[in-house]
Design an enzyme around this catalytic site. Structure first.
Site, PDB file in Angstrom:
ATOM      1  N   ARG A 260      72.151  22.799  16.859  1.00  0.00           N
ATOM      2  CA  ARG A 260      71.274  23.858  16.340  1.00  0.00           C
ATOM      3  C   ARG A 260      71.654  24.205  14.902  1.00  0.00           C
ATOM      4  O   ARG A 260      70.785  24.485  14.078  1.00  0.00           O
ATOM      5  CB  ARG A 260      71.343  25.100  17.244  1.00  0.00           C
ATOM      6  CG  ARG A 260      70.347  26.170  16.820  1.00  0.00           C
ATOM      7  CD  ARG A 260      70.263  27.312  17.805  1.00  0.00           C
ATOM      8  NE  ARG A 260      71.500  28.088  17.872  1.00  0.00           N
ATOM      9  CZ  ARG A 260      71.712  29.074  18.720  1.00  0.00           C
ATOM     10  NH1 ARG A 260      70.774  29.423  19.598  1.00  0.00           N
ATOM     11  NH2 ARG A 260      72.843  29.739  18.724  1.00  0.00           N
TER      12      ARG A 260
ATOM     13  N   LEU B  63      64.287  32.032  18.049  1.00  0.00           N
ATOM     14  CA  LEU B  63      65.495  31.221  17.997  1.00  0.00           C
ATOM     15  C   LEU B  63      65.634  30.464  19.317  1.00  0.00           C
ATOM     16  O   LEU B  63      65.549  31.076  20.386  1.00  0.00           O
ATOM     17  CB  LEU B  63      66.725  32.108  17.780  1.00  0.00           C
ATOM     18  CG  LEU B  63      67.989  31.278  17.557  1.00  0.00           C
ATOM     19  CD1 LEU B  63      68.035  30.767  16.133  1.00  0.00           C
ATOM     20  CD2 LEU B  63      69.229  32.062  17.882  1.00  0.00           C
TER      21      LEU B  63
ATOM     22  N   GLU C  29      60.902  37.371  21.126  1.00  0.00           N
ATOM     23  CA  GLU C  29      62.289  37.433  21.615  1.00  0.00           C
ATOM     24  C   GLU C  29      62.807  38.840  21.405  1.00  0.00           C
ATOM     25  O   GLU C  29      62.040  39.760  21.137  1.00  0.00           O
ATOM     26  CB  GLU C  29      63.142  36.393  20.881  1.00  0.00           C
ATOM     27  CG  GLU C  29      63.122  36.537  19.373  1.00  0.00           C
ATOM     28  CD  GLU C  29      63.967  35.485  18.650  1.00  0.00           C
ATOM     29  OE1 GLU C  29      64.882  34.917  19.265  1.00  0.00           O
ATOM     30  OE2 GLU C  29      63.716  35.262  17.455  1.00  0.00           O
TER      31      GLU C  29
ATOM     32  N   LYS D 119      68.537  29.782  12.273  1.00  0.00           N
ATOM     33  CA  LYS D 119      69.492  30.883  12.461  1.00  0.00           C
ATOM     34  C   LYS D 119      70.010  31.305  11.087  1.00  0.00           C
ATOM     35  O   LYS D 119      71.127  30.956  10.679  1.00  0.00           O
ATOM     36  CB  LYS D 119      70.615  30.448  13.417  1.00  0.00           C
ATOM     37  CG  LYS D 119      71.271  31.619  14.145  1.00  0.00           C
ATOM     38  CD  LYS D 119      72.060  31.146  15.346  1.00  0.00           C
ATOM     39  CE  LYS D 119      72.950  32.210  15.950  1.00  0.00           C
ATOM     40  NZ  LYS D 119      72.316  33.438  16.390  1.00  0.00           N
TER      41      LYS D 119
ATOM     42  N   ARG E 104      73.071  33.590 -10.865  1.00  0.00           N
ATOM     43  CA  ARG E 104      71.966  34.063 -10.031  1.00  0.00           C
ATOM     44  C   ARG E 104      70.617  33.561 -10.541  1.00  0.00           C
ATOM     45  O   ARG E 104      70.194  33.909 -11.646  1.00  0.00           O
ATOM     46  CB  ARG E 104      71.948  35.599  -9.978  1.00  0.00           C
ATOM     47  CG  ARG E 104      70.904  36.121  -9.000  1.00  0.00           C
ATOM     48  CD  ARG E 104      70.811  37.646  -8.951  1.00  0.00           C
ATOM     49  NE  ARG E 104      69.774  38.056  -8.012  1.00  0.00           N
ATOM     50  CZ  ARG E 104      68.472  38.051  -8.284  1.00  0.00           C
ATOM     51  NH1 ARG E 104      68.045  37.688  -9.483  1.00  0.00           N
ATOM     52  NH2 ARG E 104      67.593  38.405  -7.361  1.00  0.00           N
TER      53      ARG E 104
ATOM     54  N   HIS F 125      66.796  31.959  -8.496  1.00  0.00           N
ATOM     55  CA  HIS F 125      66.259  31.671  -7.164  1.00  0.00           C
ATOM     56  C   HIS F 125      66.319  30.198  -6.750  1.00  0.00           C
ATOM     57  O   HIS F 125      66.713  29.902  -5.631  1.00  0.00           O
ATOM     58  CB  HIS F 125      64.823  32.197  -7.029  1.00  0.00           C
ATOM     59  CG  HIS F 125      64.746  33.694  -6.896  1.00  0.00           C
ATOM     60  ND1 HIS F 125      65.121  34.548  -7.910  1.00  0.00           N
ATOM     61  CD2 HIS F 125      64.340  34.480  -5.874  1.00  0.00           C
ATOM     62  CE1 HIS F 125      64.953  35.806  -7.513  1.00  0.00           C
ATOM     63  NE2 HIS F 125      64.472  35.790  -6.282  1.00  0.00           N
TER      64      HIS F 125
ATOM     65  N   TYR G 122      73.974  30.476  10.170  1.00  0.00           N
ATOM     66  CA  TYR G 122      75.178  30.772  10.944  1.00  0.00           C
ATOM     67  C   TYR G 122      75.035  30.299  12.384  1.00  0.00           C
ATOM     68  O   TYR G 122      73.950  29.890  12.809  1.00  0.00           O
ATOM     69  CB  TYR G 122      75.520  32.265  10.881  1.00  0.00           C
ATOM     70  CG  TYR G 122      74.655  33.178  11.720  1.00  0.00           C
ATOM     71  CD1 TYR G 122      73.325  33.449  11.392  1.00  0.00           C
ATOM     72  CD2 TYR G 122      75.155  33.784  12.868  1.00  0.00           C
ATOM     73  CE1 TYR G 122      72.541  34.289  12.156  1.00  0.00           C
ATOM     74  CE2 TYR G 122      74.372  34.629  13.646  1.00  0.00           C
ATOM     75  CZ  TYR G 122      73.071  34.888  13.282  1.00  0.00           C
ATOM     76  OH  TYR G 122      72.296  35.707  14.051  1.00  0.00           O
TER      77      TYR G 122
HETATM   78  N1  PDD Z   1      72.345  36.032  18.332  1.00  0.00           N
HETATM   79  N2  PDD Z   1      67.434  35.292  19.309  1.00  0.00           N
HETATM   80  C1  PDD Z   1      68.057  35.851  18.258  1.00  0.00           C
HETATM   81  C2  PDD Z   1      67.239  36.435  17.164  1.00  0.00           C
HETATM   82  C3  PDD Z   1      69.467  35.870  18.217  1.00  0.00           C
HETATM   83  O1  PDD Z   1      70.089  36.405  17.154  1.00  0.00           O
HETATM   84  C4  PDD Z   1      70.204  35.335  19.301  1.00  0.00           C
HETATM   85  C5  PDD Z   1      71.703  35.318  19.330  1.00  0.00           C
HETATM   86  C6  PDD Z   1      69.512  34.761  20.380  1.00  0.00           C
HETATM   87  C7  PDD Z   1      70.223  34.131  21.553  1.00  0.00           C
HETATM   88  O2  PDD Z   1      70.743  32.855  21.231  1.00  0.00           O
HETATM   89  P1  PDD Z   1      72.040  32.285  21.959  1.00  0.00           P
HETATM   90  O3  PDD Z   1      71.775  32.344  23.401  1.00  0.00           O
HETATM   91  O4  PDD Z   1      72.167  30.918  21.461  1.00  0.00           O
HETATM   92  O5  PDD Z   1      73.189  33.191  21.568  1.00  0.00           O
HETATM   93  C8  PDD Z   1      68.124  34.747  20.344  1.00  0.00           C
HETATM   94  C9  PDD Z   1      73.780  35.963  18.158  1.00  0.00           C
HETATM   95  C10 PDD Z   1      74.564  36.184  19.397  1.00  0.00           C
HETATM   96  C11 PDD Z   1      74.179  36.856  17.013  1.00  0.00           C
HETATM   97  O6  PDD Z   1      73.397  36.922  16.069  1.00  0.00           O
HETATM   98  O7  PDD Z   1      75.262  37.449  17.036  1.00  0.00           O
END
Ligand code: PDD
Length: 284
Positions: free
Chosen positions: A50, A203, A179, A146, A98, A100, A31
């Protein structure tokens, strides 16, 4: 129309996906979250890049070219008010019996986009900062993807809510900072903005990049290096950043005050620069 689903724009209530979607079954998808200020998408190309990295990471061909994505997102943005919003993009490996392994032959991916109002940190959060807890980073080793499979992040974020806090700071191997559960974390020590390296354990945040660029162009020295857990407690300031929370000061960790327990000067400068940037560049 509220949402985009597999080539069509429709009201949210009409959007349906089959229960055998691999996103539902396996969390098999990726996403993106893209802020939109006054109908202008923020760093769309960076977010789409990304997205490509995430799709490559799960070996899912990108269903759209950059131009096609831009056209879809522009169609989603056109009816929005001038208030701040964000676009949420979600791509899964599609619908199949379903099992894997990847469906063979491949099936069309599920592509979903919605927009939502962007709720900003409250005035109190800006002036007081937020309290955080540290938690063990027990995720897999591809946190640069992501992925929609966010169960560890959900559990860690809930642990912070249960503790009355605003975010969970993730510590890998009981030793170093990666993070936040849904944000990137910065540390300030002796006037230097420190950030952990963008590697497979975090991320690569778009807001993270913006912070480092704003620091560089306004004379705030910065350094990218591994940050150890114990450094958090002797930091002058800690910051969190994300597309939806922009930049916030972290004023306590595990009940211990950071600096003097109030948002510090580097936070105030970066927060101000981000607001100016939004006002002058994005809303012009
Ligand atoms: N999340 N690290 C993680 C694990 C995140 O889920 C996010 C952002 C960030 C920051 O990334 P960015 O600056 O590109 O938004 C870092 C989004 C906002 C979400 O999951 O809703």
């Amino acid at each position: 129309m509220d949402v985009y689903l597999n080539g069509e724009y429709m009201p949210m209530e009409e959007a349906r996906i089959p229960v055998l979607d691999r996103g539902f079954m396996f969390g098999d998808g990726v996403y993106e979250v893209i802020p939109v200020y006054a109908r202008r998408p923020f760093r769309m190309r960076d977010h789409l890049q990304r997205l490509q990295h995430s799709l490559d990471g799960i070996r899912l061909p990108n269903p759209h070219s950059v131009e096609e994505w831009e056209a879809i997102l522009e169609t989603m943005i056109a009816p929005l008010s001038l208030d701040d919003h964000y676009l949420y993009l979600h791509i899964t490996r599609g619908v199949a019996r379903r099992d894997h392994p990847f469906p063979n032959p491949p099936v069309p991916p599920t592509v979903f986009v919605m927009s939502s109002p962007l709720t900003h940190p409250s005035a109190e959060q800006v002036t007081q900062g937020v309290a955080c807890i540290t938690v063990q980073d027990n995720r897999w080793l591809r946190c640069d993807i992501k992925a929609i499979s966010l169960l560890p992040n959900v559990l860690m974020r809930q642990a912070s809510v249960d503790a009355g806090c605003g975010e969970a700071i993730l510590i890998r191997d009981d030793s170093f900072l990666t993070e936040g559960s849904a944000s990137n974390i910065f540390l300030v020590k002796d006037g230097v903005l420190l950030a952990p390296p963008k590697d497979h354990l975090m991320l690569p945040g778009i807001t993270y990049d913006v912070m480092l660029e704003l620091a560089a162009s306004h004379g705030i020295p910065s350094q990218i290096r591994k940050i150890m857990k114990e450094e958090l407690f002797s930091a002058d300031e800690l910051l969190l950043t994300s597309s939806t929370r922009e930049v916030m000061a972290i004023t306590s960790v595990d009940g211990r005050p950071i600096g003097n327990g109030k948002p510090g000067p580097i936070f105030e400068q970066l927060y101000g620069l981000y607001q100016t940037f939004k006002r002058e560049v994005m809303r012009k």
